[in-house]
Design a protein around this motif. Structure first.
Motif, mmCIF file in Angstrom:
data_model
loop_
_atom_site.group_PDB
_atom_site.id
_atom_site.type_symbol
_atom_site.label_atom_id
_atom_site.label_comp_id
_atom_site.label_asym_id
_atom_site.label_seq_id
_atom_site.Cartn_x
_atom_site.Cartn_y
_atom_site.Cartn_z
ATOM 1 N N PHE A 56 0.831 -1.204 0.000
ATOM 2 C CA PHE A 56 0.000 0.000 0.000
ATOM 3 C C PHE A 56 0.865 1.254 0.000
ATOM 4 O O PHE A 56 0.605 2.214 -0.737
ATOM 5 N N SER A 57 1.922 1.246 0.796
ATOM 6 C CA SER A 57 2.824 2.395 0.862
ATOM 7 C C SER A 57 3.498 2.635 -0.479
ATOM 8 O O SER A 57 3.642 3.789 -0.923
ATOM 9 N N MET A 58 3.912 1.565 -1.143
ATOM 10 C CA MET A 58 4.544 1.693 -2.448
ATOM 11 C C MET A 58 3.573 2.248 -3.485
ATOM 12 O O MET A 58 3.946 3.066 -4.331
ATOM 13 N N GLN A 83 4.293 -2.171 -11.020
ATOM 14 C CA GLN A 83 5.530 -1.434 -10.731
ATOM 15 C C GLN A 83 5.738 -1.324 -9.222
ATOM 16 O O GLN A 83 6.868 -1.450 -8.733
ATOM 17 N N ALA A 84 4.645 -1.090 -8.478
ATOM 18 C CA ALA A 84 4.745 -1.009 -7.019
ATOM 19 C C ALA A 84 5.189 -2.344 -6.433
ATOM 20 O O ALA A 84 6.018 -2.395 -5.525
ATOM 21 N N ARG A 85 4.652 -3.444 -6.967
ATOM 22 C CA ARG A 85 5.055 -4.772 -6.500
ATOM 23 C C ARG A 85 6.532 -5.022 -6.795
ATOM 24 O O ARG A 85 7.272 -5.561 -5.958
ATOM 25 N N ASP A 86 6.987 -4.627 -7.985
ATOM 26 C CA ASP A 86 8.388 -4.824 -8.361
ATOM 27 C C ASP A 86 9.313 -4.020 -7.455
ATOM 28 O O ASP A 86 10.363 -4.517 -7.026
ATOM 29 N N LEU A 89 12.775 -5.122 -0.547
ATOM 30 C CA LEU A 89 12.924 -6.180 0.449
ATOM 31 C C LEU A 89 14.140 -7.056 0.164
ATOM 32 O O LEU A 89 14.753 -7.597 1.085
ATOM 33 N N HIS A 90 14.492 -7.180 -1.115
ATOM 34 C CA HIS A 90 15.658 -7.995 -1.475
ATOM 35 C C HIS A 90 16.957 -7.329 -1.065
ATOM 36 O O HIS A 90 17.893 -7.988 -0.612
ATOM 37 N N HIS A 91 17.012 -6.012 -1.206
ATOM 38 C CA HIS A 91 18.279 -5.304 -0.988
ATOM 39 C C HIS A 91 18.392 -4.667 0.393
ATOM 40 O O HIS A 91 19.458 -4.169 0.748
#
Length: 237
Positions: free
Chosen positions: A20-22, A49-52, A58-60
């Motif tokens: 939601f924030s993204m 795009q927000a999901r990506d 979260l990955h980095h």
């Protein structure tokens, strides 16, 4: 339903608040680009795009806490291309207010910006530390700094930010604010330090008692804090 109601529902019912924030940030960025007459993508692709972006974030990025048994005994600079935000808060019981202190420094220990701010007295002490942390991150975003280390001598606050234990905390809404702002950064980590490593920001927080609202210094600290800054730099030699 207002946006505040929607925001409260998303966090209270845990309806993917990070995503939601993204999405909100993507909408805000798109609106600013449209106002500036810049090219933007279609709304059809905004959610993906927000999901990506969330997946990449979260990955980095992981929030890290300094091991409680071995905190440093002097201020330490951040890693290459990072900026360290030190924050602190003090209470002024005599006039029912509190002082916030913030200083942002680069990997060489050079001050990028510092701040003193006076604010109404919160209901509990930990809220002062949370307010200082939130203002520090806001200042970093305003200055365009993207790779951040947020450092505080409040172990309670850092632990809450680190392990997402804020939901039941009395200051949980402030922790949510901090993490919401953090989504705008490229990377962030949280560290706990001893109070003697945070003396510069404490002096800035105490200075707030004599200001009407807030003061900001670009690439410097106020004269009465210069000796503390020099001591921090000397400790790196």
């Amino acid at each position: 339903m207002t946006f505040i109601d929607l925001l409260g529902t998303v966090f209270a019912e845990n309806r993917e608040p990070a995503l939601f924030s993204m999405v909100v940030w993507a909408l805000w960025t798109r609106w600013n680009h449209l106002r500036a007459g810049e090219n933007t993508g279609t709304l059809d692709h905004l959610l993906q795009q927000a999901r990506d972006r969330l997946r990449d974030f979260l990955h980095h990025n992981t929030a890290r806490i300094q091991p409680v048994g071995h905190p440093p005994t002097s201020w330490q600079p951040p890693g290459p291309s990072q900026y360290k935000i030190n924050v602190d808060g003090v209470l002024f019981m005599s006039n029912s207010s509190a002082g916030l202190g913030v200083v942002i420094r680069n990997e060489h220990g050079q001050v990028m910006v510092s701040l003193s701010k006076r604010t109404p007295l919160p209901s509990i002490v930990i809220e002062v530390e949370a307010l200082a942390a939130r203002r520090g991150l806001e200042l970093a975003v305003e200055m365009g700094f993207k790779n951040i280390v947020l450092e505080s001598d409040s172990q309670v606050l850092i632990t809450a930010l680190w392990d997402n234990s804020y939901s039941l905390a009395s200051f949980g809404h402030m922790v949510k604010d901090i993490q919401f702002i953090a989504y705008q950064l490229s990377s962030i980590s949280y560290t706990h330090v001893r109070r003697q490593c945070n003396t510069l920001t404490r002096s800035l927080a105490r200075r707030a008692k004599s200001v009407s609202q807030f003061q900001v210094w670009i690439k410097e600290v106020p004269p009465n804090s210069s000796s503390i800054l020099r001591a921090d730099i000397f400790g790196l030699l």
